[in-house]
Each structure stands twice: as structure tokens, then as C-alpha cells.
Write a protein that holds these residues in place. Structure first.
Motif, PDB file in Angstrom:
ATOM      1  N   SER A   1      -5.763   2.961  -1.537  1.00 19.36           N
ATOM      2  CA  SER A   1      -7.068   2.723  -0.873  1.00 19.36           C
ATOM      3  C   SER A   1      -8.080   1.996  -1.732  1.00 19.36           C
ATOM      4  CB  SER A   1      -7.691   4.262  -0.262  1.00 19.36           C
ATOM      5  OG  SER A   1      -7.858   5.062  -1.266  1.00 19.36           O
TER       6      SER A   1
ATOM      7  N   VAL B   1       1.547  -6.725   9.035  1.00 21.82           N
ATOM      8  CA  VAL B   1       1.863  -5.462   8.325  1.00 21.82           C
ATOM      9  C   VAL B   1       3.458  -5.203   8.550  1.00 21.82           C
ATOM     10  CG1 VAL B   1       1.626  -2.878   8.130  1.00 21.82           C
ATOM     11  CG2 VAL B   1      -0.369  -4.506   8.603  1.00 21.82           C
TER      12      VAL B   1
ATOM     13  N   ARG C   1      -6.104  -2.007   6.583  1.00 21.25           N
ATOM     14  CA  ARG C   1      -5.059  -2.432   5.620  1.00 21.25           C
ATOM     15  C   ARG C   1      -4.624  -3.876   5.894  1.00 21.25           C
ATOM     16  NH1 ARG C   1      -2.384   3.092   2.875  1.00 21.25           N
ATOM     17  NH2 ARG C   1      -4.095   3.705   1.729  1.00 21.25           N
TER      18      ARG C   1
ATOM     19  N   ASP D   1      -8.472  -0.980  -0.108  1.00 24.05           N
ATOM     20  CA  ASP D   1      -8.515  -1.125   1.298  1.00 24.05           C
ATOM     21  C   ASP D   1      -9.639  -1.778   1.923  1.00 24.05           C
ATOM     22  OD1 ASP D   1      -6.583   0.757   2.050  1.00 24.05           O
ATOM     23  OD2 ASP D   1      -7.529   2.394   2.589  1.00 24.05           O
TER      24      ASP D   1
ATOM     25  N   LEU E   1      -4.684   1.840   9.347  1.00 28.47           N
ATOM     26  CA  LEU E   1      -3.687   0.748   9.281  1.00 28.47           C
ATOM     27  C   LEU E   1      -4.459  -0.722   9.828  1.00 28.47           C
ATOM     28  CD1 LEU E   1      -0.699   0.060   8.843  1.00 28.47           C
ATOM     29  CD2 LEU E   1      -0.396   0.493  11.232  1.00 28.47           C
TER      30      LEU E   1
ATOM     31  N   GLN F   1       3.088  -1.287   4.204  1.00 30.63           N
ATOM     32  CA  GLN F   1       2.401   0.031   4.200  1.00 30.63           C
ATOM     33  C   GLN F   1       3.759   0.993   3.935  1.00 30.63           C
ATOM     34  OE1 GLN F   1      -0.458   1.635   4.273  1.00 30.63           O
ATOM     35  NE2 GLN F   1       0.806   3.723   4.530  1.00 30.63           N
TER      36      GLN F   1
ATOM     37  N   PRO G   1       0.646   5.251   7.886  1.00 33.00           N
ATOM     38  CA  PRO G   1      -0.739   5.558   7.475  1.00 33.00           C
ATOM     39  C   PRO G   1      -1.488   6.481   7.858  1.00 33.00           C
ATOM     40  CG  PRO G   1      -0.145   4.131   9.717  1.00 33.00           C
ATOM     41  CD  PRO G   1       1.173   4.633   9.123  1.00 33.00           C
TER      42      PRO G   1
ATOM     43  N   GLY H   1       5.857  -1.886   7.931  1.00 31.53           N
ATOM     44  CA  GLY H   1       5.788  -0.338   7.696  1.00 31.53           C
ATOM     45  C   GLY H   1       7.231  -0.018   6.745  1.00 31.53           C
TER      46      GLY H   1
ATOM     47  N   PHE I   1       0.919  -1.288   0.012  1.00 35.50           N
ATOM     48  CA  PHE I   1       0.103   0.071  -0.084  1.00 35.50           C
ATOM     49  C   PHE I   1       0.843   1.271   0.155  1.00 35.50           C
ATOM     50  CE2 PHE I   1      -3.383  -2.916   1.561  1.00 35.50           C
ATOM     51  CZ  PHE I   1      -4.445  -2.242   0.810  1.00 35.50           C
ATOM     52  N   THR I   2       0.425   2.267  -0.829  1.00 31.52           N
ATOM     53  CA  THR I   2       1.027   3.631  -0.987  1.00 31.52           C
ATOM     54  C   THR I   2      -0.140   4.457  -0.534  1.00 31.52           C
ATOM     55  OG1 THR I   2       0.689   4.011  -3.164  1.00 31.52           O
ATOM     56  CG2 THR I   2       2.754   2.937  -2.559  1.00 31.52           C
ATOM     57  N   ASN I   3       0.267   5.667  -0.045  1.00 29.31           N
ATOM     58  CA  ASN I   3      -0.827   6.722   0.412  1.00 29.31           C
ATOM     59  C   ASN I   3      -1.345   7.470  -0.849  1.00 29.31           C
ATOM     60  OD1 ASN I   3      -0.813   5.782   2.950  1.00 29.31           O
ATOM     61  ND2 ASN I   3       0.821   7.465   3.731  1.00 29.31           N
TER      62      ASN I   3
END
Length: 822
Positions: free
Chosen positions: A320, A363, A349, A323, A346, A336, A340, A365, A264-266
């Protein structure tokens, strides 16, 4: 034993969780409510099997089912995502087919073929899985009441994603309409991550059902394991994004160990860059790595989702768009990239991995700068303590009400008094006054004070003998249906291969900066722009990569209140010499340097640092309230200081604090600081300093679109952002001059204050600061907390012709040398 329950326990071999059993019992008793359980715990079966059990109990002779005609629409399932709709339909279809229920099940979303929609115009299936927009569209047809007359159950999936949005309000209004036709209808919501569950239940059920509604919690010991990649060489002067792809080797090493993962990226831009980097460094993984975000073409996304379900992908780089609760059982780890920014995000995800009851959600990070190590550690504490963010429901969005009035007028008409009571039965409009209602009615029937002379805006016709308001013409009804919905964004241009398929959409503002021959990275491949025509960018594949990546709106997520408080708690731990986890031990040298050169701020302190550089004089303050609050606070402080004396001040912010920079020194004692940090005249000063009129004008574009004032264009002939903005600004100016009390203008101002400026959080932050001690430190050189603010200021203000990253890196190296020399 009920045949559906027998299928669940005997044929599938499942033992019901307590929350599933409680939900079935409540449904069989006729109750409504909200089910809250972690992702992957079986919420779909918890609410989906109850209506099937009820039908089986009412038709105990299973041998007669084959001769029965499929019942009319019995269960309606509302989901916020089209991809989630398909997955839900597959889950519900399984018991229907295995048990042999004479039910039909279909989807109704924007992706469904025209032939299926034509069939549904004649008769809806027994189970319909749809979206809020498609529900409103169905309610806009004259036979809507007959089509929905037999609905017994409505399920709203992922309610935590809908509730605090206009789509949630749209759903509330649609449910109120269905309850009026079916008073005994059950309503059930599903939620995975939300703090204010009781309020969420009440919003979903409306005033009439809220008191009797139940809240069922699927308490689970489902383990969430959060680990973080700690860089081998962690700088003591972090700046936003500088780590990022530096950690690619460690990420690739971890991907080697897993069967299937989601990274996941933001932001979508980040996703494009990470996908390109992974493929570049692991060319042998081509075909095993995929890209998924909301701007890619639906067919591309669907292909990725199918391959992921089948376990054929090693890694999907995503945003997302993945998500929510689509079931990807093969995924055994989530990555991640970047903080997050919220505990709930978080958790959500994390639930994408170990998507089975009892499995561990893992997860990893991947920080993009050193302070994000603290945020990952803080998020872990938040998850362990179940301190999850709340979602605030909207209060009286008038643009959604106006759209709904036209929808109901087209959908068979309405009695004014009855509809007023129906609307007030929703949580969103529970406080709607008679005056506000009359304004909305006048707006759709006459166009209000400013537009009464234009027949086109008389969209709803007064009663003509039957006591019912109806849509003014079929042409207006047709155009209204094309604009139903509350999702608004920058106008998107289709990106299409010159001799091939569509790749997705990019915001028009990005394409407008390119000329034919320019290259950019999109859909995981280098592209060259050929031409633009009719809101379509025609491209060909380029032979080499380009650093030009589309930037989409909403790229910077602010730190949530819960995570910000958890970060402050981590600073308190550091003050007390408690470094109990890997992340905090890694950043210990950075925090100790902050203490040596300045101070580690305690939870009851506001640290204010001052420094002088070749750019000017700097003031740094650290409220730890998140980017959006700091944006409002920075503008407020700059305005108030400039009112005290003529001076030029620029404000720069991040999630931890803000910088005020001025060419001349700013001499301030504690009283002066207390004055500029006061809550007195907060709203008035904010409106004065932020050109709130211009902000409201831009916000009004979305409101005007939802309210039906501007038409975005026919399919394939969408209007440009410039055209839409010009049209909305014209309406804004007309209303401001001739209808100053227009409720849509008032809504635009409220949305600017509440959503863009977070005035509530800002007021709360200032109230907390009033009780804090102000600690002021004069810096001999930039502290670790001040450095990222200085770097951000440099980026935003272009104070030098040097390459920004080179200059920031050079300053970091110089400061590291000073620190090493003691």
C-alpha cells in the motif's frame, strides 16, 4: 483570459474537464468543498490552480510581479504521505514557474532538511506542502497565528485515507484552528474512492462550512479492466496461500509483455518473497525490478520512485506504500497478488496504471487460493456498479483532543471558552459535552484525579492575568513537540549494514527472536544478523537466501462488507447456474462439488455443517461477513456453548465462515442455534469471553502515547516495545483503581469493541442471521468450504508433529481422489 487558465489551455494544450471548470468557478466564488474524481483525472490542477487564478485576478498587472515580494503563506496543501508531498510539490511548481508567479513553494515533512526548517521558522513560503503531523507541529509554536494569518486556501489530499483515522481527526482540529484565524479561508478536499461522499465533505468542512460546501464529482468513463490468472489445474479443496508463487511463471510471462508494472501484495512479507522469487527466476532483470514498502529506508524508496517515473523499471513489487496518488505515468499494468479484500482498494490500485485522462487502467489478479477467483469476479462487479466502501469518521477520540490542547497551549495559548467552541465546530467533537471538555482540561492542567500529585503531568498552566492558558514550561513544550502525531505501531528497530547505509526498519518483536548468525530476508536481499544495539540491528549481506521473512503487524486484511455481499451474490449466481465470467467458470467444479457433498448457501440461508475427524467434532458456519466479524462471532459462540455445559471449544475463522471444534459431540437443535446466535447481551458476553480487560490494556498503549502520557524516547534512543507496554499498563492500572471514570480508559474499551471486534458489524450480522433460514448438513467428508477452515485450525493449534503443509496437502489429495471416485 486569466493567465493561469491561459497556461493550462494554451501552453499545456489541455481542455479542462467539467469538474475542473466547476472547481475553479467555485473557488473564484469563495466556496469550499470536496472534489471526487478517479485517479489520474487531474484533481491536483483542479484545486491547485484556483488559488493562483484568484491571486492573478487581484494582481492584473503582470509586469509588476517581478518587483513584488513573494506573498506570505497563501495556500496550504496537506497530504497523508511524504512521497505524495514531493510529487504534489512538483506538479504545483510547474504553473508557478511557467506563469512567473512571484510565489515560493516548499515542503515541510519529516524528510525536509534542518536548514530548510530553520528558514521556515522565520518565514513560511507562499505555498506549503505538508502532512497532518507537520501542521500540528507548526501550530505548537508561539508565532503560529502570525505565520498562518494570510492563508486563503487549504487543500487536503487523499481525504478518503485520512478521514476515518486519528490523523483525520488531527487534521480536523488543525483546520478549525486556521478557520478561527481566517474565517474566509477556503477548504478543499480531494478523494478518489469513497462511498459516503456527502458525509466526507461535511467532516472536512466542519459544522460552520458544511451547509454551504459543494461536492463536485468528476464523473468519468475511465475504463478499468480486471482480468485474473486462472491456474491450469485448480484444486477443489483450496487452502489459504497455497497457490501464491505457483503462479510465478504466468506472472513472469505477463511481465514480459509490459513496459512497466506495479505488482501489489497485501503484506510486506509477501512483497519480500515475490521480489526475491522474480529476481531468482529472471536474473537478467536485476536492475529492472525493484522493491517498495513502508519499512524500507526513505532514500531507497525515493530512488525506486524516481526510476519508476523515468520509465527505467520493468516491475516494482510493492504494498500500500504506492496506493496513493503519486503520478507514475509510465505504468501500464497493475498486478494484484491475493484478493484486494475491498472494492475501493482494487479501484485505487487500478488507478496506478493508465495514470492519464482517457487511458485504460488494467489490473491482473493473481489468486493465492481458488476462492479468491470468486473475490476478483465480485470486485469487478462492485467496480462496475460503483459499490464502493464508505469510511466511517471517528467520534470524540479523547487522546487526540488532549494532545491538541497541549499543542495549542504551546502555540501562543488559548482562551478556554473560545477553544471549546472551536473544537465543537469539528465533526469529530460536535457532540463533546461540557463535562467531557472539563475532564480533558483537568487532565492537561492537573493530571486528572490520579496524577495530580505529579508536577510533570501539569502540562498546561491556568491563566495568570491574561486570561490565556499556556504550556507550563519550555521543557514540556519541547518534549511534546517530539511526540506530536497519532501514528502508532510496534517499536521498530533500524536495520543497518555494519559498514554501510540504513536499509529500513523491522518490528522489534521479529528481531527479538533472532540470535547473531541467523539469516533473514529484508530489503530484497539475504541478511545475517551481527548484533543489536540501541534499537539498531547491525547486519551483513548473507551468501544464500533464508526462508525467514519479517512479519509485520496488520498482515491480514478482512473482507469488506461490500465485497462480502458481492461474493454472496456470486454464490447466488452459481445456484442459478449463471457462470458468466472466466473466474466463475474456473471454480464451477469446486462449487458443484460443494453442492453435491453439502449445499451452496443462498443469500437468505446460514449453512451449518457438522463433521467428525481424528481431531474431534467440528461445526462449520458460513455468515460471509469477513474475518474480523467472524473472530468476534467465533469467540462469542464458543463462550455461550461453554456456558451451557462444561466443554472445551476452539474457534477458527476465515473471511467466509468459522469452525467450532470440540473433543465431544455438540448436539444442537434449531432453537439452541437461535439462542447462541442471539443479539441479547452481545456486548456483555463479548467482554466476558475475550478477556477484554487485557485487550484494552494493550490498546491503551497507543492511546497513552497519543495523549502524551508516555514518551517514546529521544532520536536514536527510542524505548523498546516492552518498556512502552510496561509504562502504559502501569497508567492503565492506576487509572482503573483511582480514576475509574477516566475517559481514556473508556476510549480504550470503545476502540477494542469498535475496531478490533467490529461490534457494529457483528450486531448487524446477527440481526441478518435472525431473518435467515438455518440449513444444517452432516458431512461424510470435509466440503470445499470447510476444508480451508480445517487447514487453518490445524496450523493454529499444532495438533501434530507432521509438517503442516504436507499434512494439508495429503488431505487435499485424498479428498480429490474421493471426489474423482464419485
Amino acid at each position: 483570459m486569466n493567465v493561469v487558465r491561459h497556461w493550462f489551455t494554451q501552453q499545456r494544450g489541455y481542455t479542462p474537464f467539467d469538474f475542473q471548470q466547476q472547481t475553479w468557478d467555485a473557488q473564484l466564488a469563495g466556496a469550499s468543498g470536496l472534489v471526487h474524481a478517479p485517479t489520474g483525472m487531474g484533481k491536483t490542477f483542479a484545486v491547485g490552480l484556483g488559488p493562483m487564478m484568484r491571486w492573478c485576478d487581484a494582481h492584473p498587472d503582470r509586469q509588476s510581479w517581478a518587483a513584488l515580494k513573494s506573498p506570505p503563506l497563501t495556500m496550504l496543501w496537506i497530504t497523508p504521505l511524504r512521497a505524495l508531498a514531493s510529487d504534489t510539490a512538483n506538479s504545483l511548481r510547474e504553473p508557478i514557474e511557467d506563469v512567473g508567479l512571484p510565489w515560493t513553494l516548499e515542503l515541510r515533512t519529516g524528510d525536509v532538511s534542518s536548514s530548510i526548517k530553520a528558514r521556515q521558522k522565520k518565514r513560511l513560503p507562499s505555498v506549503l506542502v505538508t502532512t497532518p503531523e507537520s501542521l500540528s507541529l507548526l501550530l505548537s509554536y508561539a508565532d503560529a497565528k502570525a505565520k498562518f494569518a494570510h492563508v486563503q486556501s487549504v487543500v487536503v489530499d487523499e481525504w478518503h485515507e485520512l478521514m476515518s483515522t486519528k490523523r483525520g481527526t488531527q487534521t480536523e482540529l488543525g483546520l478549525a484552528r486556521l478557520r478561527r484565524w481566517n474565517p474566509a479561508m477556503q477548504t478543499w478536499g480531494l478523494s478518489a474512492t469513497m462511498g459516503n461522499l456527502e458525509q466526507a465533505r461535511d467532516v472536512l468542512l466542519g459544522r460552520a462550512k458544511a451547509k454551504s460546501g459543494v461536492l463536485i464529482r468528476g464523473e468519468s468513463q475511465k475504463a478499468v479492466r480486471i482480468e485474473t490468472i486462472v491456474p491450469d489445474d485448480l484444486e477443489r479443496f483450496p487452502w489459504a496461500g497455497h497457490l501464491g508463487l505457483k503462479l510465478l511463471p504466468q506472472v513472469l510471462d505477463e511481465l514480459d509483455k509490459v513496459g512497466s508494472a506495479l505488482l501489489f501484495t497485501n503484506t510486506r512479507s509477501q512483497a519480500e518473497l515475490w521480489f526475491a522469487a522474480i529476481v531468482k527466476h529472471r536474473p537478467n532483470w536485476i536492475g529492472e525490478v525493484a522493491l517498495h514498502h513502508g519499512s524500507l529506508d526513505r532514500k531507497l524508496r525515493q530512488k525506486v520512485e524516481d526510476l519508476l517515473r523515468e520509465g527505467k523499471l520493468r516491475c516494482v513489487v510493492c504494498t500500500s506504500s504506492l496506493d496513493l496518488g503519486v503520478d507514475f505515468s509510465p505504468v501500464d499494468r497493475v498486478f494484484q497478488v491475493g484478493s484486494p479484500k475491498g472494492v475501493a482498494r482494487l479501484m485505487q490500485r487500478a488507478g496506478r496504471s493508465g495514470h492519464q485522462p482517457g487511458a485504460v487502467s488494467r489490473v491482473l489478479g493473481v489468486p493465492t487460493h481458488a476462492f479468491e477467483l470468486i473475490e476478483f469476479a465480485a470486485a469487478r462487479v462492485g467496480i462496475e456498479g460503483k459499490r464502493v466502501e464508505s469510511r466511517r469518521p471517528l467520534d470524540r477520540p479523547i487522546d487526540v483532543l488532549v494532545q491538541h490542547l497541549v499543542t495549542v497551549a504551546a502555540g501562543g495559548g488559548f482562551d478556554e471558552h473560545a477553544l471549546y467552541e472551536e473544537v465543537k465546530a469539528t465533526y469529530a467533537f460536535r457532540d463533546l459535552s461540557a463535562e467531557q471538555w472539563q475532564w480533558a482540561m483537568d487532565f492537561v492542567t492537573r493530571g486528572g484525579k490520579a496524577l495530580y500529585a505529579y508536577p510533570h503531568y501539569r502540562r498546561v498552566a491556568p491563566p495568570n492575568g491574561d486570561g490565556q492558558y499556556h504550556v507550563s514550561s519550555q521543557q514540556i513544550a519541547k518534549q511534546h513537540r517530539m511526540g506530536i502525531g497519532t501514528i502508532t505501531s510496534d517499536a521498530a528497530m533500524i536495520v543497518k549494514l555494519a559498514r554501510g547505509r540504513s536499509l529500513g526498519t523491522v518490528e522489534e518483536s521479529f528481531i527479538a527472536r533472532l540470535k547473531p548468525g541467523d539469516r533473514f530476508l529484508f530489503a530484497g536481499q539475504p541478511l545475517e544478523l551481527i548484533k543489536t544495539q540501541n534499537m539498531t540491528a547491525y547486519v551483513r549481506r548473507a551468501t544464500r537466501l533464508s526462508g525467514n521473512v519479517p512479519r509485520w503487524q496488520g498482515g491480514k486484511s478482512p473482507l469488506s462488507t461490500q465485497l462480502a455481499d458481492a461474493v454472496r451474490a456470486k454464490f447466488d449466481d452459481a445456484l442459478a447456474e449463471r457462470f458468466t465470467d472466466d473466474e466463475m467458470r474456473a471454480v464451477r467444479p469446486l462449487l458443484e462439488l460443494q453442492r453435491q457433498w453439502s449445499r451452496l448457501p443462498a443469500a437468505d440461508e446460514l449453512l451449518i455443517e457438522s463433521a467428525t475427524s481424528r481431531e474431534g467434532h467440528h461445526l462449520f458456519a458460513y455468515p460471509f461477513q469477513g474475518r474480523l466479524v467472524h473472530e468476534g462471532l467465533g469467540a462469542l459462540l464458543a463462550y455461550r456453548l461453554s456456558q451451557q455445559a462444561p466443554r472445551s471449544i476452539t474457534a477458527t475463522v476465515n473471511d467466509y465462515g468459522l469452525e467450532l471444534m470440540c473433543p465431544e459431540p455438540i448436539a444442537m437443535d434449531e432453537k439452541a442455534w437461535r439462542d447462541v446466535l442471539s443479539t441479547d447481551r452481545l456486548v456483555e458476553d463479548l467482554l466476558a469471553c475475550l478477556n477484554a480487560t487485557e485487550l484494552a490494556r494493550r490498546q491503551f498503549r497507543e492511546i497513552a502515547r497519543v495523549a502524551g502520557l508516555i514518551f517514546t524516547g529521544y532520536p536514536g534512543q527510542s524505548k523498546s516495545t516492552r518498556q512502552l507496554q510496561a509504562s502504559s499498563e502501569l497508567f492503565y492500572d492506576v487509572f482503573a483503581e483511582f480514576d475509574a471514570d477516566n475517559l481514556l480508559l473508556d476510549q480504550a474499551r470503545r476502540e477494542v469493541l469498535e475496531e478490533q471486534l467490529e461490534v457494529r458489524r457483528l450486531k448487524q450480522a446477527l440481526e441478518r442471521i435472525e431473518a435467515m433460514r438455518l440449513v444444517r448438513v452432516t458431512l461424510e467428508q470435509l466440503s470445499p468450504l470447510a476444508f480451508p477452515l480445517w487447514a487453518e485450525h490445524l496450523r493454529e493449534n499444532h495438533v501434530t508433529s507432521e509438517h503442516w503443509s504436507d499434512r494439508v496437502r495429503a488431505m487435499a489429495v485424498a479428498l480429490e481422489k474421493v471426489a474423482d471416485d464419485g
